[in-house]
Motif scaffolding. Structure first.
Motif, PDB file in Angstrom:
ATOM      1  N   VAL A 186       0.810  -1.159   0.028  1.00 62.47           N
ATOM      2  CA  VAL A 186       0.042  -0.059  -0.110  1.00 62.47           C
ATOM      3  C   VAL A 186       0.902   1.214   0.037  1.00 62.47           C
ATOM      4  CG1 VAL A 186      -1.863   1.226   1.129  1.00 62.47           C
ATOM      5  CG2 VAL A 186      -1.765  -1.158   1.135  1.00 62.47           C
ATOM      6  N   ASP A 187       0.542   2.220  -0.626  1.00 58.64           N
ATOM      7  CA  ASP A 187       1.225   3.400  -0.974  1.00 58.64           C
ATOM      8  C   ASP A 187       1.356   4.251   0.456  1.00 58.64           C
ATOM      9  OD1 ASP A 187      -0.488   6.236  -1.103  1.00 58.64           O
ATOM     10  OD2 ASP A 187      -1.481   4.303  -1.669  1.00 58.64           O
ATOM     11  N   ALA A 188       2.499   5.105   0.460  1.00 57.73           N
ATOM     12  CA  ALA A 188       2.719   5.652   1.993  1.00 57.73           C
ATOM     13  C   ALA A 188       1.838   6.316   2.459  1.00 57.73           C
ATOM     14  CB  ALA A 188       4.022   6.266   1.853  1.00 57.73           C
ATOM     15  N   LEU A 189       0.998   7.368   1.718  1.00 54.91           N
ATOM     16  CA  LEU A 189       0.013   8.144   2.237  1.00 54.91           C
ATOM     17  C   LEU A 189      -1.305   7.316   2.555  1.00 54.91           C
ATOM     18  CD1 LEU A 189      -0.232  11.353  -0.212  1.00 54.91           C
ATOM     19  CD2 LEU A 189       0.511  11.229   2.193  1.00 54.91           C
ATOM     20  N   SER A 190      -1.699   6.465   1.592  1.00 54.55           N
ATOM     21  CA  SER A 190      -2.833   5.755   2.111  1.00 54.55           C
ATOM     22  C   SER A 190      -2.450   4.975   3.527  1.00 54.55           C
ATOM     23  CB  SER A 190      -3.368   4.655   0.897  1.00 54.55           C
ATOM     24  OG  SER A 190      -3.548   5.541  -0.359  1.00 54.55           O
ATOM     25  N   GLY A 191      -1.401   4.112   3.212  1.00 54.49           N
ATOM     26  CA  GLY A 191      -1.282   3.382   4.635  1.00 54.49           C
ATOM     27  C   GLY A 191      -1.181   4.252   5.838  1.00 54.49           C
ATOM     28  N   LEU A 192      -0.682   5.350   5.921  1.00 54.94           N
ATOM     29  CA  LEU A 192      -0.488   6.350   6.968  1.00 54.94           C
ATOM     30  C   LEU A 192      -1.741   6.770   7.458  1.00 54.94           C
ATOM     31  CD1 LEU A 192       1.272   7.444   9.217  1.00 54.94           C
ATOM     32  CD2 LEU A 192       1.701   9.234   7.434  1.00 54.94           C
ATOM     33  N   TRP A 193      -2.498   7.042   6.492  1.00 55.73           N
ATOM     34  CA  TRP A 193      -3.981   7.639   6.809  1.00 55.73           C
ATOM     35  C   TRP A 193      -4.483   6.599   7.535  1.00 55.73           C
ATOM     36  CZ3 TRP A 193      -9.331   6.639   5.633  1.00 55.73           C
ATOM     37  CH2 TRP A 193      -9.972   7.413   5.981  1.00 55.73           C
ATOM     38  N   LEU A 194      -4.748   5.200   6.932  1.00 63.14           N
ATOM     39  CA  LEU A 194      -5.538   4.104   7.548  1.00 63.14           C
ATOM     40  C   LEU A 194      -4.829   3.793   8.852  1.00 63.14           C
ATOM     41  CD1 LEU A 194      -5.781   2.177   4.452  1.00 63.14           C
ATOM     42  CD2 LEU A 194      -7.676   3.089   5.873  1.00 63.14           C
ATOM     43  N   GLU A 195      -3.612   4.099   9.061  1.00 65.21           N
ATOM     44  CA  GLU A 195      -2.874   3.861  10.405  1.00 65.21           C
ATOM     45  C   GLU A 195      -3.390   4.608  11.518  1.00 65.21           C
ATOM     46  OE1 GLU A 195       1.216   2.040   8.441  1.00 65.21           O
ATOM     47  OE2 GLU A 195       1.309   3.503   9.948  1.00 65.21           O
ATOM     48  N   THR A 196      -3.288   5.750  11.109  1.00 57.72           N
ATOM     49  CA  THR A 196      -3.738   7.022  12.196  1.00 57.72           C
ATOM     50  C   THR A 196      -5.631   6.739  12.349  1.00 57.72           C
ATOM     51  OG1 THR A 196      -4.220   8.513  10.175  1.00 57.72           O
ATOM     52  CG2 THR A 196      -2.127   8.714  11.625  1.00 57.72           C
ATOM     53  N   LEU A 197      -6.029   6.341  11.298  1.00 53.08           N
ATOM     54  CA  LEU A 197      -7.419   6.197  11.462  1.00 53.08           C
ATOM     55  C   LEU A 197      -7.741   4.910  12.414  1.00 53.08           C
ATOM     56  CD1 LEU A 197     -10.468   7.020  10.412  1.00 53.08           C
ATOM     57  CD2 LEU A 197     -10.177   5.137   8.511  1.00 53.08           C
ATOM     58  N   VAL A 198      -6.842   3.949  12.503  1.00 53.74           N
ATOM     59  CA  VAL A 198      -7.248   3.043  13.233  1.00 53.74           C
ATOM     60  C   VAL A 198      -7.187   3.576  14.868  1.00 53.74           C
ATOM     61  CG1 VAL A 198      -6.386   0.769  14.151  1.00 53.74           C
ATOM     62  CG2 VAL A 198      -6.668   1.082  11.381  1.00 53.74           C
ATOM     63  N   MET A 199      -6.159   4.394  14.965  1.00 58.58           N
ATOM     64  CA  MET A 199      -5.850   4.818  16.447  1.00 58.58           C
ATOM     65  C   MET A 199      -7.022   5.598  16.709  1.00 58.58           C
ATOM     66  SD  MET A 199      -1.917   5.876  16.100  1.00 58.58           S
ATOM     67  CE  MET A 199      -0.486   5.257  14.863  1.00 58.58           C
ATOM     68  N   LEU A 200      -7.779   6.297  15.970  1.00 57.18           N
ATOM     69  CA  LEU A 200      -8.837   7.202  16.481  1.00 57.18           C
ATOM     70  C   LEU A 200      -9.807   6.817  17.473  1.00 57.18           C
ATOM     71  CD1 LEU A 200      -9.342   9.572  13.429  1.00 57.18           C
ATOM     72  CD2 LEU A 200      -7.647   9.834  15.492  1.00 57.18           C
ATOM     73  N   PRO A 201     -10.314   5.600  17.410  1.00 58.70           N
ATOM     74  CA  PRO A 201     -11.421   5.246  18.053  1.00 58.70           C
ATOM     75  C   PRO A 201     -10.830   4.912  19.504  1.00 58.70           C
ATOM     76  CG  PRO A 201     -11.358   3.837  16.054  1.00 58.70           C
ATOM     77  CD  PRO A 201     -10.113   4.729  16.028  1.00 58.70           C
ATOM     78  N   ILE A 202      -9.596   4.360  19.583  1.00 59.41           N
ATOM     79  CA  ILE A 202      -8.920   4.186  21.025  1.00 59.41           C
ATOM     80  C   ILE A 202      -8.766   5.663  21.558  1.00 59.41           C
ATOM     81  CG2 ILE A 202      -6.746   3.486  22.249  1.00 59.41           C
ATOM     82  CD1 ILE A 202      -6.619   1.382  20.003  1.00 59.41           C
ATOM     83  N   CYS A 203      -8.131   6.590  20.767  1.00 58.65           N
ATOM     84  CA  CYS A 203      -8.038   7.888  21.228  1.00 58.65           C
ATOM     85  C   CYS A 203      -9.251   8.525  21.722  1.00 58.65           C
ATOM     86  CB  CYS A 203      -7.191   8.719  20.278  1.00 58.65           C
ATOM     87  SG  CYS A 203      -5.546   8.142  19.740  1.00 58.65           S
ATOM     88  N   GLY A 204     -10.261   8.175  20.935  1.00 61.93           N
ATOM     89  CA  GLY A 204     -11.549   8.954  21.143  1.00 61.93           C
ATOM     90  C   GLY A 204     -12.204   8.303  22.534  1.00 61.93           C
ATOM     91  N   LEU A 205     -12.100   7.220  22.797  1.00 63.59           N
ATOM     92  CA  LEU A 205     -12.489   6.554  23.966  1.00 63.59           C
ATOM     93  C   LEU A 205     -11.662   7.046  25.082  1.00 63.59           C
ATOM     94  CD1 LEU A 205     -12.840   2.701  23.004  1.00 63.59           C
ATOM     95  CD2 LEU A 205     -14.712   4.339  23.607  1.00 63.59           C
TER      96      LEU A 205
END
Length: 301
Positions: free
Chosen positions: A179-198
């Motif tokens: 997966v290209d760098a931008l798409s991969g990083l966006w998805l990685e940070t997206l995965v973190m958001l629910p934990i950070c939101g809780l």
């Protein structure tokens, strides 16, 4: 356009350039995040994930890259691998932030000194990569430097071991996801958001605002943290896609060297004279490995 053509023609050289950019920025991270030492590490991590996701999302929009992101959602294995990468790099960020806030930058730099050995080990065992004679000599110098560190400190701090294990494994996982760098990083940070939101909701119940609950200067730094978090990770992902894992690992010595010098010369953390031997061994190993890489590059040319 000609820069893109040059990178396609010389992917190995482009990979080295991306690696140098990523590790150079990471090397100066303690200077930046020291300004946020008054903010809890989890607060900083949450803001890094949020603003990093926003920043990378804007870059994706500018480059019209949302189609590639959608493609990842159609490949569950790639999505699962990126979720694992997110957990690894997120936990790595958290421990690093704790280390900066608690005057443990020397210990964190040691962890990043250990990471290349983890990269080499994973490359040999998992990816079946091979090293030539010069590269084995370079690894030997690195091992000698780590042995000297252990003798100097008496033991390896848990911070060092955790940072080395998580970031080394992150590099392995990220390398195996096409997966290209931008798409991969966006998805990685997206995965973190629910934990950070809780976490933010939990803190809100105790009267503390994680997002927007700080002064103007601190808020500016927190937004900036998301941007400078994204830039080296984009470069790192681009490097791992163009270089073997051992080369990525050896280039990483730039990062802990800069962090260690920052810890000693700027933050005033204690330094044993014996550690100068470690630096000499590490840079000698880096020279030998770089000489080997240059030989490979000329042969490919």
């Amino acid at each position: 356009m000609w820069q893109d053509a040059a990178m396609r023609a010389n992917p190995h050289l482009a990979g080295i350039g991306f690696g140098l950019l990523a590790y150079g920025i990471w090397g100066f991270f303690p200077l930046f995040f020291h300004q946020l030492a008054h903010v809890s590490p989890m607060d900083v991590l949450s803001n890094r994930a949020l603003w990093g996701c926003v920043f990378v999302g804007l870059l994706l929009a500018l480059r019209r890259g949302w189609g590639r992101v959608a493609g990842v959602f159609r490949t569950p294995r790639h999505l699962a691998m990126l979720a694992l990468a997110a957990l690894l790099v997120g936990s790595n960020w958290l421990v690093f932030l704790w280390a900066v806030a608690n005057q443990q930058v020397v210990a964190s730099s040691l962890g990043y000194f250990l990471t290349p050995l983890v990269n080499v080990l994973l490359g040999l065992v998992v990816l079946k990569e091979r090293l030539n004679r010069l590269e084995w000599i370079a690894v030997g110098f690195a091992l000698a430097a780590i042995a000297n560190e252990i003798m100097t400190l008496g033991s390896l701090p848990w911070v060092s071991l955790f940072l080395a294990a998580t970031f080394g494994t992150y590099g392995l996982v990220r390398k195996q996801v096409p997966v290209d760098a931008l798409s991969g990083l966006w998805l990685e940070t997206l995965v973190m958001l629910p934990i950070c939101g809780l976490y933010a909701l939990w803190q809100a119940q105790n009267g503390h605002q994680v997002f927007g609950g700080h002064g103007l200067s601190t808020e500016t730094l927190l937004i900036g943290a998301g941007i400078i978090t994204a830039l080296p990770l984009i470069a790192f992902a681009a490097a791992t896609q163009r270089l073997d894992l051992a080369t990525v690992g050896m280039l990483m010595y730039i990062n802990p060297t800069l962090q260690f010098l920052t810890a000693v010369w700027i933050f005033g953390e204690p330094m044993q004279s014996e550690r100068l031997i470690s630096f000499a061994l590490i840079w000698l190993g880096l020279f030998v490995f770089s000489w080997s890489m240059w030989g490979k590059y000329r042969a490919r040319g």
